[in-house]
Write a protein that holds these residues in place. Structure first.
Motif, PDB file in Angstrom:
ATOM      1  N   ARG A  57       5.746   5.809   4.388  1.00  7.41           N
ATOM      2  CA  ARG A  57       4.705   5.571   5.400  1.00  7.41           C
ATOM      3  C   ARG A  57       4.436   4.068   5.533  1.00  7.41           C
ATOM      4  O   ARG A  57       4.427   3.526   6.650  1.00  7.41           O
ATOM      5  CB  ARG A  57       3.422   6.284   5.003  1.00  7.41           C
ATOM      6  N   ALA A  58       4.228   3.422   4.409  1.00 12.42           N
ATOM      7  CA  ALA A  58       3.931   1.982   4.441  1.00 12.42           C
ATOM      8  C   ALA A  58       5.119   1.208   5.010  1.00 12.42           C
ATOM      9  O   ALA A  58       4.950   0.272   5.804  1.00 12.42           O
ATOM     10  CB  ALA A  58       3.597   1.496   3.031  1.00 12.42           C
ATOM     11  N   LEU A 110       1.574   7.353  11.394  1.00  8.77           N
ATOM     12  CA  LEU A 110       1.565   6.265  10.421  1.00  8.77           C
ATOM     13  C   LEU A 110       0.193   6.097   9.802  1.00  8.77           C
ATOM     14  O   LEU A 110       0.023   6.138   8.611  1.00  8.77           O
ATOM     15  CB  LEU A 110       1.983   4.964  11.086  1.00  8.77           C
ATOM     16  N   ARG A 138       6.988   9.566  -0.355  1.00 11.03           N
ATOM     17  CA  ARG A 138       6.397   9.785   0.960  1.00 11.03           C
ATOM     18  C   ARG A 138       5.420   8.658   1.313  1.00 11.03           C
ATOM     19  O   ARG A 138       5.392   8.155   2.438  1.00 11.03           O
ATOM     20  CB  ARG A 138       5.664  11.136   0.928  1.00 11.03           C
ATOM     21  N   GLN A 139       4.623   8.239   0.317  1.00  7.50           N
ATOM     22  CA  GLN A 139       3.658   7.171   0.565  1.00  7.50           C
ATOM     23  C   GLN A 139       4.375   5.844   0.854  1.00  7.50           C
ATOM     24  O   GLN A 139       3.971   5.089   1.732  1.00  7.50           O
ATOM     25  CB  GLN A 139       2.691   7.044  -0.615  1.00  7.50           C
ATOM     26  N   ARG A 183       7.467   2.259   7.083  1.00  6.03           N
ATOM     27  CA  ARG A 183       7.689   2.478   8.519  1.00  6.03           C
ATOM     28  C   ARG A 183       6.783   1.580   9.352  1.00  6.03           C
ATOM     29  O   ARG A 183       7.138   1.197  10.466  1.00  6.03           O
ATOM     30  CB  ARG A 183       7.476   3.946   8.880  1.00  6.03           C
ATOM     31  N   ALA A 184       5.607   1.257   8.797  1.00  3.23           N
ATOM     32  CA  ALA A 184       4.728   0.321   9.497  1.00  3.23           C
ATOM     33  C   ALA A 184       5.235  -1.114   9.330  1.00  3.23           C
ATOM     34  O   ALA A 184       5.153  -1.918  10.248  1.00  3.23           O
ATOM     35  CB  ALA A 184       3.303   0.452   8.972  1.00  3.23           C
ATOM     36  N   SER A 220      -2.666   5.377   1.576  1.00  8.07           N
ATOM     37  CA  SER A 220      -1.533   6.280   1.818  1.00  8.07           C
ATOM     38  C   SER A 220      -1.786   7.693   1.286  1.00  8.07           C
ATOM     39  O   SER A 220      -1.457   8.672   1.960  1.00  8.07           O
ATOM     40  CB  SER A 220      -0.247   5.686   1.234  1.00  8.07           C
ATOM     41  N   ALA A 221      -2.383   7.833   0.104  1.00  8.20           N
ATOM     42  CA  ALA A 221      -2.602   9.185  -0.444  1.00  8.20           C
ATOM     43  C   ALA A 221      -3.626   9.953   0.395  1.00  8.20           C
ATOM     44  O   ALA A 221      -3.484  11.157   0.627  1.00  8.20           O
ATOM     45  CB  ALA A 221      -3.062   9.095  -1.902  1.00  8.20           C
ATOM     46  N   PRO A 236       0.804  -1.231   0.000  1.00  8.19           N
ATOM     47  CA  PRO A 236       0.000   0.000   0.000  1.00  8.19           C
ATOM     48  C   PRO A 236       0.838   1.282   0.000  1.00  8.19           C
ATOM     49  O   PRO A 236       0.918   1.999   0.982  1.00  8.19           O
ATOM     50  CB  PRO A 236      -0.832  -0.131   1.283  1.00  8.19           C
ATOM     51  N   ALA A 237       1.447   1.575  -1.127  1.00  5.62           N
ATOM     52  CA  ALA A 237       2.338   2.729  -1.216  1.00  5.62           C
ATOM     53  C   ALA A 237       1.937   3.675  -2.350  1.00  5.62           C
ATOM     54  O   ALA A 237       2.752   4.450  -2.830  1.00  5.62           O
ATOM     55  CB  ALA A 237       3.778   2.264  -1.400  1.00  5.62           C
ATOM     56  N   GLY A 238       0.684   3.590  -2.789  1.00  8.28           N
ATOM     57  CA  GLY A 238       0.155   4.604  -3.699  1.00  8.28           C
ATOM     58  C   GLY A 238       0.338   4.355  -5.189  1.00  8.28           C
ATOM     59  O   GLY A 238      -0.176   5.113  -6.008  1.00  8.28           O
ATOM     60  N   GLU A 241      -3.513  14.667   6.725  1.00  7.15           N
ATOM     61  CA  GLU A 241      -2.451  15.240   7.563  1.00  7.15           C
ATOM     62  C   GLU A 241      -2.023  16.613   7.056  1.00  7.15           C
ATOM     63  O   GLU A 241      -1.783  17.539   7.836  1.00  7.15           O
ATOM     64  CB  GLU A 241      -1.262  14.283   7.633  1.00  7.15           C
ATOM     65  N   LEU A 299      -4.221   9.502   3.634  1.00  6.18           N
ATOM     66  CA  LEU A 299      -3.614   9.879   4.916  1.00  6.18           C
ATOM     67  C   LEU A 299      -2.771  11.134   4.744  1.00  6.18           C
ATOM     68  O   LEU A 299      -2.772  12.022   5.599  1.00  6.18           O
ATOM     69  CB  LEU A 299      -2.768   8.723   5.458  1.00  6.18           C
ATOM     70  N   GLU A 300      -2.046  11.187   3.627  1.00  6.74           N
ATOM     71  CA  GLU A 300      -1.256  12.391   3.383  1.00  6.74           C
ATOM     72  C   GLU A 300      -2.156  13.617   3.250  1.00  6.74           C
ATOM     73  O   GLU A 300      -1.858  14.683   3.765  1.00  6.74           O
ATOM     74  CB  GLU A 300      -0.434  12.214   2.113  1.00  6.74           C
TER      75      GLU A 300
END
Lengths: 225, 226
Positions: free
Chosen positions: A97-98, B14, A93-94, A100-101, B102-103, A15-17, B109, B105-106
């Motif tokens: 985030r994924a 996160l 950035r996306q 880091r989890a 992810s998009a 899930p990174a966009g 935020e 959440l960005e």
């Protein structure tokens, strides 16, 4: 660390966009440059040897410990299109985030703190691969494969292309992905050991950059880039 | 600002973390989903009008292939432009609100960083199917919006949106006599699918139900900030 971490990171459902981006395919379809599986294969081949090679080398260099700020600036210099620079940072950035989890680490937290709006995706990919215990070769594989898998899945949606044909394109390109990864990792080693990040590959496809700027101005589109 | 002594020192959140990096409590996030044309954007606009004088709020839209919904809200001037963000979904809103958040959440935020402090962020999905629901990593509660003209058998058919949403809104009740929809049957079917979960029958044309939806949002916000 497990080698299977590579499968987690390279999974199209990570899930990174990436699902919202076409790797330039939407502009190429609209311009009539991709009309079916044969065109898609040529498009992906061109992308693999340009964007794929550069992304693979940057990801590998990040795994090998090249300075992230320098890499990010060098990636900017290789991306003339402002729309593509923006997309690369958003995806970076996306991904962070994924990751880091998935693989919590101080290095990833530090990267998020240093680049709150994101660093270039291939640079982040390299740092993430290292946090996941993966090698420079693994990171380059992820980057090179993404450079072709993104457009292939996007074209399935854009042209209602037979998904089996799109997957066949990716399978036929596999041996070339191997070659590009070899070149990318070799270039990354040279850059990190002596030549510096300026010596990393700078292969470009001007039509991709122009297409990205054109695409960013459309009022109606399926994909973000 | 609700300062909290339990400070988090991570660089950025996160997913659904209840606190922002500075330790303050983040805004409540409510998702609105439902089929194409059921009135999600109009419901968001009505909610903004009902709540904007008492709450600091912002909206994220997830369009299918345009920025229509964001532009509708801008045109209607329900909120200033810096409080409305459009997320592009690659033709799959359900992916952007559930499988890969992810998009979104960005977007939420960034809205809090740039237009905050905020009490409430409404995250609207593009029109999708009856199985599209929001991830718990993205929103704290979700509203599913259907309409009487889409067929009065939708509550009976169920599906994750109708069955599990925290609030079900049945919109366009003013059209029921013209499309032959039986509101009593819809209410009974919704009750059977949802047990005690609330349902509001709404008509934006006559203004019916808007106050009930706004009151439900206020209750959620009171629980969130308690």
């Amino acid at each position: 660390m497990s080698r299977a971490a590579l499968l987690v990171l390279a999974d199209g459902r990570f899930p990174a966009g990436g699902h919202a981006h076409s790797g330039g395919a939407e502009a190429a379809v609209k311009a009539g440059r991709i009309t079916g599986a044969a065109d898609l294969e040529e498009y992906c081949r061109g992308r693999l040897h340009t964007a794929g090679l550069v992304a693979g080398a940057f990801a590998a260099a990040a795994v090998l410990g090249a300075d992230v700020r320098e890499l990010d600036a060098a990636a900017d210099a290789r991306t003339p299109s402002a729309a593509l620079r923006g997309a690369a940072r958003r995806l970076g950035r996306q991904l962070l985030r994924a990751a880091r989890a998935a693989w919590p680490s101080a290095e990833l937290d530090a990267l998020a703190r240093e680049f709150p709006k994101g660093a270039h995706q291939p640079v982040v990919l390299g740092v993430v691969a290292r946090a996941a215990g993966l090698s420079a070769v693994d990171a380059a594989y992820c980057a090179a494969y993404e450079s072709v898998s993104g457009p292939a899945t996007a074209v399935v949606r854009l042209l209602s292309l037979d998904p089996f044909e799109a997957t066949g394109v990716l399978a036929r390109l596999a041996a070339e992905v191997d070659l590009v990864v070899d070149r990318a990792v070799e270039a990354a080693r040279e850059a990190v050991e002596e030549a510096g990040v300026d010596a990393l590959p700078a292969a470009s496809a001007p039509l991709s950059e122009i297409g990205a700027e054109w695409h960013a101005g459309w009022a109606v589109r399926l994909f973000a880039s | 600002m609700h300062l909290d002594h339990d400070h988090h020192h991570g660089p950025v959140a996160l997913s659904a973390d209840a606190h922002r990096p500075d330790g303050s409590r983040r805004a409540l996030r409510i998702g609105l989903g439902g089929p194409v044309g059921s009135g999600k954007t109009a419901t968001v606009a009505a909610l903004c009008r009902a709540l904007r004088t008492e709450l600091s709020l912002a909206v994220v839209t997830n369009d299918i292939y345009t920025r229509e919904d964001a532009e509708f809200l801008l045109r209607e001037a329900v909120l200033p432009p810096e409080r409305i963000t459009a997320v592009e979904t690659g033709a799959c809103p359900h992916t952007a609100i559930r499988d890969d958040i992810s998009a979104n959440l960005e977007a939420v935020e960034d809205l809090e960083d740039e237009a905050g402090p905020l009490d409430l962020i409404l995250v609207e999905s593009g029109g999708d199917n009856l199985t599209a629901t929001f991830s718990k990593g993205l929103v704290d509660a979700q509203i599913f919006v259907i309409d009487v003209a889409g067929g009065d058998d939708i509550p009976r058919k169920g599906g994750p949106g109708v069955t599990t949403a925290d609030l079900l809104v049945v919109n366009k009740t003013d059209l029921a006599p013209y499309v032959g929809s039986d509101l009593a049957r819809m209410a009974a079917d919704a009750k059977a699918q949802r047990a005690e979960l609330p349902v509001v029958f709404q008509s934006l044309r006559s203004g019916t139900g808007v106050a009930d939806v706004a009151a439900w949002v206020r209750e959620r916000l009171a629980a969130w900030t308690a």
